[in-house]
Design a protein around this motif. Structure first.
Motif, mmCIF file in Angstrom:
data_model
loop_
_atom_site.group_PDB
_atom_site.id
_atom_site.type_symbol
_atom_site.label_atom_id
_atom_site.label_comp_id
_atom_site.label_asym_id
_atom_site.label_seq_id
_atom_site.Cartn_x
_atom_site.Cartn_y
_atom_site.Cartn_z
ATOM 1 N N UNK A 131 0.957 -1.201 -0.036
ATOM 2 C CA UNK A 131 0.087 0.012 0.123
ATOM 3 C C UNK A 131 0.887 1.238 -0.065
ATOM 4 N N UNK A 132 0.892 1.956 -1.046
ATOM 5 C CA UNK A 132 1.794 3.069 -1.246
ATOM 6 C C UNK A 132 1.835 4.266 -0.121
ATOM 7 N N UNK A 133 2.915 4.326 0.716
ATOM 8 C CA UNK A 133 3.108 5.499 1.539
ATOM 9 C C UNK A 133 1.816 5.237 2.769
ATOM 10 N N UNK A 134 1.854 4.214 3.448
ATOM 11 C CA UNK A 134 0.453 3.985 4.322
ATOM 12 C C UNK A 134 1.412 4.157 5.855
ATOM 13 N N UNK A 135 2.393 4.046 6.039
ATOM 14 C CA UNK A 135 3.209 4.091 7.183
ATOM 15 C C UNK A 135 2.426 3.715 8.348
ATOM 16 N N UNK A 136 1.885 2.569 8.448
ATOM 17 C CA UNK A 136 0.788 1.911 9.342
ATOM 18 C C UNK A 136 -0.285 2.832 9.871
ATOM 19 N N UNK A 137 -0.584 3.831 9.010
ATOM 20 C CA UNK A 137 -1.842 4.655 9.413
ATOM 21 C C UNK A 137 -2.967 3.731 9.494
ATOM 22 N N UNK A 138 -3.869 3.995 10.557
ATOM 23 C CA UNK A 138 -5.097 3.107 10.557
ATOM 24 C C UNK A 138 -4.858 1.948 11.154
ATOM 25 N N UNK A 139 -3.749 1.442 11.576
ATOM 26 C CA UNK A 139 -3.832 0.481 12.580
ATOM 27 C C UNK A 139 -4.171 0.547 13.746
ATOM 28 N N UNK A 140 -4.831 -0.627 14.233
ATOM 29 C CA UNK A 140 -5.574 -0.339 15.553
ATOM 30 C C UNK A 140 -4.243 -0.696 16.814
ATOM 31 N N UNK A 141 -4.298 0.408 17.400
ATOM 32 C CA UNK A 141 -3.202 0.135 18.565
ATOM 33 C C UNK A 141 -4.061 -0.086 19.942
ATOM 34 N N UNK A 142 -3.693 -1.008 20.688
ATOM 35 C CA UNK A 142 -4.184 -1.452 21.962
ATOM 36 C C UNK A 142 -3.430 -1.619 23.113
ATOM 37 N N UNK A 143 -3.991 -0.806 24.252
ATOM 38 C CA UNK A 143 -3.250 -0.683 25.315
ATOM 39 C C UNK A 143 -4.042 -1.829 26.427
ATOM 40 N N UNK A 144 -3.202 -2.810 26.838
ATOM 41 C CA UNK A 144 -3.794 -3.738 27.783
ATOM 42 C C UNK A 144 -3.285 -3.265 29.283
ATOM 43 N N UNK A 145 -3.600 -3.366 30.272
ATOM 44 C CA UNK A 145 -3.149 -3.297 31.640
ATOM 45 C C UNK A 145 -3.718 -4.299 32.512
ATOM 46 N N UNK A 146 -3.068 -4.961 33.168
ATOM 47 C CA UNK A 146 -3.241 -5.897 34.324
ATOM 48 C C UNK A 146 -2.445 -6.004 35.388
ATOM 49 N N UNK A 147 -2.637 -6.928 36.421
ATOM 50 C CA UNK A 147 -1.634 -7.032 37.511
ATOM 51 C C UNK A 147 -1.040 -8.151 37.306
ATOM 52 N N UNK A 148 0.300 -8.032 38.025
ATOM 53 C CA UNK A 148 1.336 -9.210 37.855
ATOM 54 C C UNK A 148 0.711 -10.508 38.171
ATOM 55 N N UNK A 149 -0.207 -10.299 39.393
ATOM 56 C CA UNK A 149 -0.773 -11.613 39.884
ATOM 57 C C UNK A 149 -1.627 -12.375 38.889
ATOM 58 N N UNK A 150 -2.108 -11.881 37.757
ATOM 59 C CA UNK A 150 -2.936 -12.398 37.013
ATOM 60 C C UNK A 150 -2.102 -12.811 35.639
#
Length: 192
Positions: A99-118
């Motif tokens: 895809x010419x010149x996309x540079x990963x634009x539109x990619x879904x970015x996900x931030x997941x947070x949990x605790x170490x105990x899980x």
């Protein structure tokens, strides 16, 4: 399930673990690939973090700007990923070939947070989580953004600015207009 509030209010709630993923979409990027990262270390020698059966590669990544303000604007986080070995540039070049010149634009970015105990037991020597019982459903609400534009790309770092799904082009809320004809009881409630 989410992390129980009682766990967060305890005297020693444990470490918060941040995991990140970038999901490419075939329609935009020519491939359907998920890249998973974490910025930390685990107790295993390989450096990969396992959450819900998925491996997250230990990779220098810094994310800022997730805070919601009182001004009514949605956060536009900045995601900076190390490019010392040219890994990110290689991914961008592979996508740009399809895809010419996309540079990963539109990619879904996900931030997941949990605790170490899980965390999954595979993260620990001996195959047992010493902090608690693994539970892949115990996490903070996931934060999902879309890579909007590449801010910088150098030999050392690649930085993107992300946006909320509500900031995307042609997204309107509410999807339909609430009128007294559609919702007859709302007219009396609103006084018309």
């Amino acid at each position: 399930m989410g992390i129980p509030v009682s766990e967060l209010q305890s005297i020693n709630p444990g470490s918060i673990i941040e995991l990140f993923s970038i999901e490419l979409v075939t329609a935009l990027h020519g491939v359907n690939t998920v890249f998973r990262f974490h910025n930390g270390a685990n107790l295993n020698a390989n450096g990969e973090m396992v959450w819900d059966g998925n491996s997250y590669l230990r990779f220098p990544i810094e994310c800022t700007g997730f805070e919601f303000g009182s001004t009514g604007t949605l956060p536009r986080p900045k995601i900076s990923v190390s490019n010392v070995f040219g890994t990110i540039t290689g991914i961008i070049q592979d996508v740009n070939e399809t895809t010419v010149g996309n540079d990963l634009n539109g990619a879904k970015f996900r931030r997941i947070r949990t605790l170490a105990r899980y965390l999954d037991a595979a993260n620990f020597t001996g195959g047992t989580n010493p902090f608690g019982t693994p539970d892949p459903t115990a996490e903070f609400p996931q934060e999902i953004y879309f890579l909007d534009r590449k801010v910088t790309e150098s030999r050392d770092i690649v930085t993107w600015e992300a946006q909320s799904a509500l900031d995307l082009v042609n997204v309107k809320l509410p999807q339909r207009i609430a009128t007294k004809d559609i919702f007859p009881g709302i007219g009396a409630f609103l006084g018309f």
